[in-house]
Motif scaffolding. Structure first.
Motif, mmCIF file in Angstrom:
data_model
loop_
_atom_site.group_PDB
_atom_site.id
_atom_site.type_symbol
_atom_site.label_atom_id
_atom_site.label_comp_id
_atom_site.label_asym_id
_atom_site.label_seq_id
_atom_site.Cartn_x
_atom_site.Cartn_y
_atom_site.Cartn_z
ATOM 1 N N LEU A 15 0.835 -1.207 0.000
ATOM 2 C CA LEU A 15 0.000 0.000 0.000
ATOM 3 C C LEU A 15 0.866 1.252 0.000
ATOM 4 O O LEU A 15 0.639 2.191 -0.773
ATOM 5 C CB LEU A 15 -0.928 -0.014 1.214
ATOM 6 N N ALA A 16 1.877 1.267 0.869
ATOM 7 C CA ALA A 16 2.768 2.425 0.958
ATOM 8 C C ALA A 16 3.536 2.626 -0.339
ATOM 9 O O ALA A 16 3.782 3.769 -0.759
ATOM 10 C CB ALA A 16 3.743 2.236 2.119
ATOM 11 N N HIS A 17 3.914 1.535 -0.981
ATOM 12 C CA HIS A 17 4.624 1.584 -2.260
ATOM 13 C C HIS A 17 3.852 2.418 -3.275
ATOM 14 O O HIS A 17 4.442 3.187 -4.044
ATOM 15 C CB HIS A 17 4.809 0.152 -2.767
ATOM 16 N N HIS A 18 2.541 2.319 -3.237
ATOM 17 C CA HIS A 18 1.697 3.064 -4.182
ATOM 18 C C HIS A 18 1.367 4.465 -3.670
ATOM 19 O O HIS A 18 1.527 5.448 -4.408
ATOM 20 C CB HIS A 18 0.406 2.292 -4.425
ATOM 21 N N LEU A 19 0.947 4.580 -2.416
ATOM 22 C CA LEU A 19 0.496 5.863 -1.895
ATOM 23 C C LEU A 19 1.634 6.880 -1.785
ATOM 24 O O LEU A 19 1.395 8.099 -1.838
ATOM 25 C CB LEU A 19 -0.170 5.682 -0.527
ATOM 26 N N LEU A 20 2.861 6.404 -1.641
ATOM 27 C CA LEU A 20 3.999 7.310 -1.477
ATOM 28 C C LEU A 20 4.889 7.350 -2.720
ATOM 29 O O LEU A 20 6.020 7.837 -2.655
ATOM 30 C CB LEU A 20 4.829 6.891 -0.255
ATOM 31 N N CYS A 21 4.387 6.860 -3.836
ATOM 32 C CA CYS A 21 5.216 6.773 -5.043
ATOM 33 C C CYS A 21 5.695 8.142 -5.525
ATOM 34 O O CYS A 21 6.765 8.246 -6.138
ATOM 35 C CB CYS A 21 4.477 6.041 -6.160
ATOM 36 N N ASP A 22 4.942 9.203 -5.246
ATOM 37 C CA ASP A 22 5.328 10.545 -5.673
ATOM 38 C C ASP A 22 5.870 11.388 -4.517
ATOM 39 O O ASP A 22 6.051 12.599 -4.659
ATOM 40 C CB ASP A 22 4.134 11.264 -6.303
ATOM 41 N N GLU A 23 6.145 10.739 -3.395
ATOM 42 C CA GLU A 23 6.606 11.461 -2.202
ATOM 43 C C GLU A 23 8.013 12.020 -2.417
ATOM 44 O O GLU A 23 8.934 11.293 -2.789
ATOM 45 C CB GLU A 23 6.590 10.522 -0.984
ATOM 46 N N LYS A 24 8.180 13.322 -2.177
ATOM 47 C CA LYS A 24 9.475 13.984 -2.366
ATOM 48 C C LYS A 24 10.263 14.126 -1.064
ATOM 49 O O LYS A 24 11.454 14.414 -1.082
ATOM 50 C CB LYS A 24 9.260 15.375 -2.977
ATOM 51 N N ASN A 25 9.602 13.912 0.059
ATOM 52 C CA ASN A 25 10.272 14.038 1.354
ATOM 53 C C ASN A 25 11.384 13.001 1.470
ATOM 54 O O ASN A 25 11.180 11.822 1.200
ATOM 55 C CB ASN A 25 9.246 13.855 2.477
ATOM 56 N N THR A 26 12.556 13.454 1.891
ATOM 57 C CA THR A 26 13.710 12.547 1.979
ATOM 58 C C THR A 26 13.556 11.506 3.082
ATOM 59 O O THR A 26 14.339 10.551 3.138
ATOM 60 C CB THR A 26 14.995 13.353 2.229
ATOM 61 N N LEU A 27 12.562 11.684 3.951
ATOM 62 C CA LEU A 27 12.338 10.680 4.994
ATOM 63 C C LEU A 27 11.800 9.374 4.406
ATOM 64 O O LEU A 27 11.881 8.327 5.043
ATOM 65 C CB LEU A 27 11.352 11.212 6.041
ATOM 66 N N TYR A 28 11.244 9.463 3.203
ATOM 67 C CA TYR A 28 10.749 8.247 2.545
ATOM 68 C C TYR A 28 11.714 7.809 1.464
ATOM 69 O O TYR A 28 12.113 8.601 0.610
ATOM 70 C CB TYR A 28 9.366 8.464 1.926
ATOM 71 N N ASP A 29 12.060 6.533 1.506
ATOM 72 C CA ASP A 29 12.949 5.948 0.506
ATOM 73 C C ASP A 29 12.226 4.751 -0.102
ATOM 74 O O ASP A 29 12.004 3.744 0.582
ATOM 75 C CB ASP A 29 14.265 5.513 1.155
ATOM 76 N N ALA A 30 11.861 4.862 -1.374
ATOM 77 C CA ALA A 30 11.099 3.791 -2.026
ATOM 78 C C ALA A 30 11.892 2.487 -2.047
ATOM 79 O O ALA A 30 11.315 1.407 -1.892
ATOM 80 C CB ALA A 30 10.734 4.209 -3.448
ATOM 81 N N HIS A 31 13.197 2.583 -2.246
ATOM 82 C CA HIS A 31 14.038 1.381 -2.277
ATOM 83 C C HIS A 31 14.018 0.680 -0.921
ATOM 84 O O HIS A 31 13.906 -0.549 -0.850
ATOM 85 C CB HIS A 31 15.465 1.753 -2.661
ATOM 86 N N GLN A 32 14.106 1.449 0.156
ATOM 87 C CA GLN A 32 14.069 0.853 1.489
ATOM 88 C C GLN A 32 12.707 0.220 1.775
ATOM 89 O O GLN A 32 12.626 -0.826 2.431
ATOM 90 C CB GLN A 32 14.393 1.901 2.546
ATOM 91 N N ASN A 33 11.641 0.860 1.272
ATOM 92 C CA ASN A 33 10.313 0.265 1.468
ATOM 93 C C ASN A 33 10.211 -1.081 0.768
ATOM 94 O O ASN A 33 9.640 -2.033 1.309
ATOM 95 C CB ASN A 33 9.227 1.205 0.950
ATOM 96 N N MET A 34 10.768 -1.181 -0.438
ATOM 97 C CA MET A 34 10.754 -2.451 -1.152
ATOM 98 C C MET A 34 11.604 -3.496 -0.425
ATOM 99 O O MET A 34 11.281 -4.687 -0.431
ATOM 100 C CB MET A 34 11.248 -2.254 -2.585
ATOM 101 N N GLU A 35 12.679 -3.053 0.203
ATOM 102 C CA GLU A 35 13.489 -3.972 1.009
ATOM 103 C C GLU A 35 12.671 -4.528 2.167
ATOM 104 O O GLU A 35 12.738 -5.731 2.466
ATOM 105 C CB GLU A 35 14.728 -3.251 1.548
#
Length: 309
Positions: free
Chosen positions: A124-144
């Motif tokens: 869910l987060a992978h999709h909802l935060l896909c356009d997130e620019k905040n550096t606190l979110y890292d898409a690669h780390q979420n996939m990990e």
């Protein structure tokens, strides 16, 4: 194997230490107060080392871990805070939950249920935060983190099946594994899966999507993707969340193929051309064949494309 003895979402020792150093999340405070509410406090993730002493009093048993995950999903996920704040809190506390399961080497229906909930959250987060620019979110780390949920989960399915037990949602999460690997090979994994799982509708649909993506067969790809929208299963939405990053590239490929097969493929853009007569193609049809949510989305996509020479 260790058996956890902590009957609360957070141990008393950690509660005292975090209150002392004011290390309290807003999710763990009393209503309309900056004061900690011990009943809301949840064990934080702390990376263990070879020198870390793990005692049963600091480890929560499976029923408590299940209760904690249910609280995170039922209370925190539905709170009114910005989703990024919710995500960061749940991600950390979920890691601590997995850590307690690992300490106890648990493999049962309870651990499967909790790992499934964690995997769904990260999808869910992978999709909802896909356009997130905040550096606190890292898409690669979420996939990990998603992988750290999914791989042990598949191993638990195997172990429980070997013991003679089957899990209701196994085909759902096996299909997620396939959709996560559209750019890779899945043959080695599929060869080890039980035939009942291989032939389940969820896995068969995922395999067909993987095959069509691998072959760049855009008509079959979008035909199969559209089947999720007509299924009355909640996990269809999560499957679409995993597929969302691949839709753009396949749509671009589809437009390229259409341009090759038409004199010119201008999508209902009415303008005068002195050089050649442009062919009009209705957006409503494009919406259907390329799985856009609506006609306007298909128009925005076409407007964003560079004209082909």
């Amino acid at each position: 194997d260790m058996k956890g003895a902590c009957e609360w979402m957070c141990g008393s020792k950690e509660i005292k230490e975090r209150q002392k150093f004011k290390d309290i999340s807003p999710f763990e405070m009393k209503v309309n107060s900056r004061e900690a509410d011990p009943s809301k406090m949840i064990k934080k993730y702390i990376r263990s080392t070879s020198d870390t002493a793990i005692v049963p009093e600091d480890v929560r048993p499976p029923p408590v871990l299940r209760k904690t995950m249910q609280y995170l999903i039922g209370e925190i996920l539905d709170s009114e805070y910005p989703f990024l704040e919710i995500y960061l809190f749940i991600r950390d506390r979920a890691r601590a939950i997995r850590q307690d399961f690992i300490y106890q080497q648990t493999c049962d229906a309870t651990s499967v249920e909790v790992y499934e909930q964690m995997a769904r959250f990260h999808i869910l987060a992978h999709h909802l935060l896909c356009d997130e620019k905040n550096t606190l979110y890292d898409a690669h780390q979420n996939m990990e983190q998603l992988t750290n949920c999914l791989i042990p989960l598949l191993e638990m399915y195997d172990e429980l099946r070997w013991q003679g037990n089957t899990c209701l949602n196994e085909s759902e999460f096996r299909s997620y594994f396939i959709l996560l690997h559209l750019n890779g090979s899945i043959s080695a994994e599929l060869s080890q899966w039980h035939p009942d799982i291989i032939h389940s509708p969820d896995v068969q649909l995922a395999i067909q999507i993987w095959t069509s993506f691998d072959c760049k067969n855009w008509t079959k790809f979008f035909s199969r993707v559209s089947q999720f929208e007509f299924k009355l299963k909640p996990h269809s939405y999560l499957s679409l969340c995993l597929l969302a990053p691949y839709l753009h590239s396949m749509r671009c490929h589809a437009i390229h193929c259409m341009n090759k097969s038409h004199v010119s493929f201008i999508f209902q853009l009415e303008f005068e051309s002195s050089q050649r007569k442009e062919e009009i193609y209705p957006f409503i049809h494009l919406q259907k064949i390329l799985n856009f949510e609506n006609e306007e989305e298909s128009k925005i996509f076409c407007d964003s494309l560079e004209p082909e020479s």
